[in-house]
Design a protein around this motif. Structure first.
Motif, PDB file in Angstrom:
ATOM      1  N   ARG A 764       0.837  -1.196   0.000  1.00  0.00           N
ATOM      2  CA  ARG A 764       0.000   0.000   0.000  1.00  0.00           C
ATOM      3  C   ARG A 764       0.878   1.255   0.000  1.00  0.00           C
ATOM      4  NH1 ARG A 764      -2.133  -0.787   4.410  1.00  0.00           N
ATOM      5  NH2 ARG A 764      -0.997   0.708   5.714  1.00  0.00           N
ATOM      6  N   ARG A 767       2.674   1.673  -3.360  1.00  0.00           N
ATOM      7  CA  ARG A 767       1.760   1.667  -4.509  1.00  0.00           C
ATOM      8  C   ARG A 767       2.009   0.473  -5.414  1.00  0.00           C
ATOM      9  NH1 ARG A 767      -2.547   3.737  -3.967  1.00  0.00           N
ATOM     10  NH2 ARG A 767      -2.824   4.632  -6.036  1.00  0.00           N
ATOM     11  N   SER A 770      -3.570  -3.659  -5.349  1.00  0.00           N
ATOM     12  CA  SER A 770      -4.662  -3.587  -6.322  1.00  0.00           C
ATOM     13  C   SER A 770      -5.284  -2.196  -6.373  1.00  0.00           C
ATOM     14  CB  SER A 770      -5.732  -4.634  -5.986  1.00  0.00           C
ATOM     15  OG  SER A 770      -6.235  -4.431  -4.666  1.00  0.00           O
ATOM     16  N   GLU A 771      -5.257  -1.469  -5.262  1.00  0.00           N
ATOM     17  CA  GLU A 771      -5.774  -0.099  -5.282  1.00  0.00           C
ATOM     18  C   GLU A 771      -4.951   0.780  -6.209  1.00  0.00           C
ATOM     19  OE1 GLU A 771      -8.494   1.273  -3.925  1.00  0.00           O
ATOM     20  OE2 GLU A 771      -9.054  -0.781  -3.340  1.00  0.00           O
ATOM     21  N   ASP A 775      -6.241   2.884  -9.517  1.00  0.00           N
ATOM     22  CA  ASP A 775      -5.941   4.293  -9.764  1.00  0.00           C
ATOM     23  C   ASP A 775      -5.259   4.472 -11.120  1.00  0.00           C
ATOM     24  OD1 ASP A 775      -7.012   4.978  -7.339  1.00  0.00           O
ATOM     25  OD2 ASP A 775      -5.083   5.125  -6.293  1.00  0.00           O
TER      26      ASP A 775
END
Length: 782
Positions: A764, A767, A770-771, A775
């Motif tokens: 997270r 980066r 999956s987020e 994005d």
């Protein structure tokens, strides 16, 4: 003792010594002229200095004459001091193994190389040299290879040679030499000669006064014999005369820089200084020499005295203990700038080279004639000496071993969830269970991370290599341990200390076993991925020689979460992509790894093959159920569609390695909005990029119809499609994919030093989750 050894030990007659001295002068001339021709005679189209090292060559000619034309045998292997390359080529020219054309093109395209190169020189180079220190250290590991093969009965006593390094004293500042030296002691290595051109000058200055006697201590401590060749015969004879002890005492106390300066200034300076400093009997001794005799007396040190060198080599040949020769020399000996502190890259002027030519009796216009100006008798004596040299024995020095049969496939390790690192260990352990010739030729090695890189299963079955039998005390005492560490001459694992330079030098030596000893081996080296950078110079050196081996680096990336930034790798995929002769693989799944490992073993034996680098992970992943029939052939080309895109899809995710779960999670989150979304599994960013650039170059040169694998894969997408790339490393590893067809890219990867944490937090933060993919997709469709 074989016949070659006998001939090598036979002393020379006075007539032969005279011929050897003449031969030594020819090496001095040919090396000097080769450099001069490249800089002053050959047309210079770009105006750049061609360069060369006439002074460094001059200090080595006596050493190399004595070695190549008397002491060296065909089974001996030599790493030549890089700056003495022209002397090596001159010796080969005298043997008839080098051409005038090559010498005339020295440091030019297709000509003799600046530094000895196994792959680019056309004469017989044993070890490439150039990155100082590495050529020295690799000879130690070549000796280890020789011991390894001898212990298996694969080479007999008649093929046991000495692994010899010729080095400048400044190379002794290189730390990798001492890392290798420690391993020579640990493994009780034999048949190593390191011959130091001890001219006491480096590139910038004269060397430290404090070191000359420390080298003795360092090498003797680890079991080497040290032979110091400080004085030549003329000097020893002078020391025995009245006033001689005073002269010797003066030399012993003379600082290096003063000795060098007086050598440059010549006889008048020597005379003035010695007459000033010596007592009456010493002054009388000096007065008995004319100017030429005095200059020769003071500069013909042990490393310039052929008789001293021949006696030293004969003494060293009496046993196989490792030897360090400290041969005192004058840098630039007999050249106009001998001893000058700025002579490292100095070049003789046309007037100076003409003077040297006349002094050595070379006729104008016959500069390349090896026997120009010699009397008929002397020419015959020199030819006879060359013919008699043990090194002229016609036995082969380069071998072409037969190919070893590789199994048609490797079993895929079982288990629904597993890491590529664990799978690697299981694949090797399964191979170790077989009694095949292939399994017997695998050699593993690791810098003290054998267990943590999953080599334990292989070592348990195949054992450690050791000159003496080594028991596992823990096993004998019935103390439970999954590791069985027994050692013998039949072991197949080389355990090294924590020094990555040694790992890659060891891989280089074992990877040349076929050409050097006629026995094909399959070396595999394991280390933590971030520490590839620490041994990168040695890795580059190994690849430059076209040695063949497999590197397995594991664990890797930010995925090594709890270990923190010091153990997390970022730019290693780019190293793999940018390193010639090395194919970088980053598989995600066990079946990919089994397929690619088998391919790598086959490729190691191919004439145009190369080395392979597997970047693996400790992250356990769910293994996929395969449905596509062509995934294996595509994986071998660098990538395949794990989830094929729909026709003309406008979006795809491309990933490499351990981030497969994040790529698939992103796919699941996006598939409702992008039903034609594809997922590209990149097994080798390196191979994929190489194929693309090669196809592009082929089109520039008129080779029509060549399409790269990655172009074919991406042609399934719309030309306006967006690409999301994902790798646990530098995003540049895959960001170039957008250039293949002009598609837009959002590259996810690691661009900062990592930190400790669990994977959800780290992915997270950096980066990689999956987020981040969602994005990136939103950004691409705007």
């Amino acid at each position: 003792m074989n016949a070659i050894s006998k001939s090598a030990s036979m002393p020379l007659t006075p007539r032969e010594l005279s011929a050897l001295a003449t031969l030594e002068e020819r090496l001095l001339w040919l090396s000097s002229w080769t450099i001069h021709h490249a800089n002053h005679v050959r047309p210079n189209r770009d105006g750049l200095k061609v360069g060369g090292h006439q002074a460094s060559c001059a200090s080595m000619t006596s050493l190399m004459t004595a070695l190549y034309f008397h002491a060296l045998r065909p089974q001996d292997r030599v790493a030549v001091k890089p700056h003495a390359s022209p002397v090596f080529h001159a010796a080969q020219y005298m043997f008839g193994r080098q051409t005038r054309d090559q010498l005339e093109r020295f440091r030019g395209l297709g000509g003799a190389q600046s530094y000895p190169s196994r792959t680019k020189d056309k004469d017989d180079v044993d070890f490439s040299t150039g990155s100082v220190g590495l050529g020295v250290a690799v000879t130690a590991f070549a000796a280890l290879v020789q011991d390894y093969l001898a212990a298996r009965g694969r080479i007999g006593a008649d093929r046991m040679g000495r692994m010899i390094a010729l080095l400048g004293d400044a190379e002794l500042d290189e730390g990798n030499i001492y890392e290798a030296l420690i391993e020579t002691y640990k493994h009780d290595l034999r048949n190593i000669w390191w011959i130091v051109d001890y001219n006491r000058q480096s590139l910038d200055a004269t060397t430290s006064e404090r070191m000359w006697d420390r080298f003795d201590d360092i090498f003797e401590t680890v079991g080497w014999d040290v032979l110091t060749l400080k004085y030549g015969k003329r000097q020893l004879e002078a020391f025995a005369r009245p006033g001689g002890p005073a002269l010797q005492a003066w030399i012993e106390s003379c600082p290096n820089d003063l000795y060098a300066a007086l050598s440059y200034q010549g006889a008048s300076a020597w005379r003035a200084r010695l007459m000033q400093d010596l007592p009456a009997d010493g002054q009388a001794l000096i007065a008995s020499y004319d100017d030429i005799g005095l200059s020769n007396l003071m500069t013909q040190l042990g490393g310039h005295c052929l008789e001293t060198l021949l006696e030293a080599f004969e003494q060293a040949a009496q046993n196989d203990r490792p030897k360090l020769f400290i041969a005192y020399t004058v840098k630039g000996w007999r050249l106009p700038f001998q001893g000058h502190k700025d002579n490292h890259s100095g070049l003789m002027t046309p007037t100076q080279i003409e003077s040297l030519r006349d002094q050595l009796g070379i006729k104008p216009g016959q500069e390349w004639d090896a026997f120009s100006g010699l009397s008929q008798d002397m020419a015959e004596d020199v030819r006879a000496l060359i013919a008699k040299a043990p090194f002229q024995d016609p036995r082969p020095r380069r071998f072409e071993p037969a190919s070893v049969e590789i199994p048609a496939s490797f079993d895929v390790p079982s288990g629904q969830s597993q890491s590529t690192q664990a799978a690697f260990g299981k694949i090797l352990a399964d191979i170790a269970k077989t009694e095949s010739d292939f399994a017997a030729r695998i050699v593993t090695t690791s810098p003290d991370v054998t267990v943590s890189t999953n080599l334990g299963g292989f070592v348990n079955r195949r054992g450690l290599f050791s000159r003496t039998t080594m028991k596992d005390v823990f096993k004998d005492l019935k103390i439970a341990s999954p590791q069985i560490w027994t050692g013998s001459g039949g072991g197949q694992h080389i355990e090294l200390g924590i020094a990555e330079n040694n790992l890659f030098l060891n891989l280089a030596a074992f990877g040349l076993a076929g050409e050097h000893f006629g026995e094909r081996l399959f070396p595999i080296g394991t280390l933590y991925d971030p520490f590839i950078a620490r041994g990168l110079d040695a890795l580059n050196y190994a690849l430059y020689q076209n040695a063949r081996f497999i590197v397995v680096s594991t664990p890797s990336g930010l995925t090594l979460g709890p270990e923190g930034g010091a153990h997390q790798s970022i730019n290693t995929p780019l190293i793999g992509m940018g390193q010639p002769g090395l194919t970088h693989w980053e598989p995600a799944f066990a079946d990919e790894l089994a397929l690619l490992m088998r391919h790598a073993f086959v490729d190691l034996q191919a004439p145009n093959g190369g080395c392979h680098y597997f970047r693996l992970s400790t992250r356990s992943l769910e293994q996929p159920a395969r449905s596509q029939a062509d995934w294996q052939s595509h994986a071998l080309q660098g990538a395949y569609w794990l989830v094929p895109p729909g026709p003309g899809s406008g979006l795809a995710i491309a990933y490499a390695g351990a981030l497969a779960p994040e790529a698939l999670a992103g796919f699941e989150a996006l598939r409702e909005d992008y039903p034609d979304l594809g997922v590209l599994a990149v097994t080798s960013p390196d191979l994929l990029h190489r194929g693309w650039t090669q196809a592009g170059r082929a089109r520039w040169t008129g080779a029509a119809g060549k399409t790269s694998h990655v172009e074919t894969l991406l042609s399934a997408l719309s030309p306006q499609a967006g690409l999301i790339t994902l790798v646990d490393g530098s995003p540049a590893t895959l960001s170039w994919l957008g250039s293949v067809r002009g598609q837009r890219v959002r590259a996810l990867g690691v661009e900062e030093f990592g930190q400790t944490g669990d994977l959800p937090d780290l992915y997270r933060t950096y980066r990689l989750d999956s987020e981040a993919i969602l994005d990136a997709a939103a950004d691409l469709v705007l």
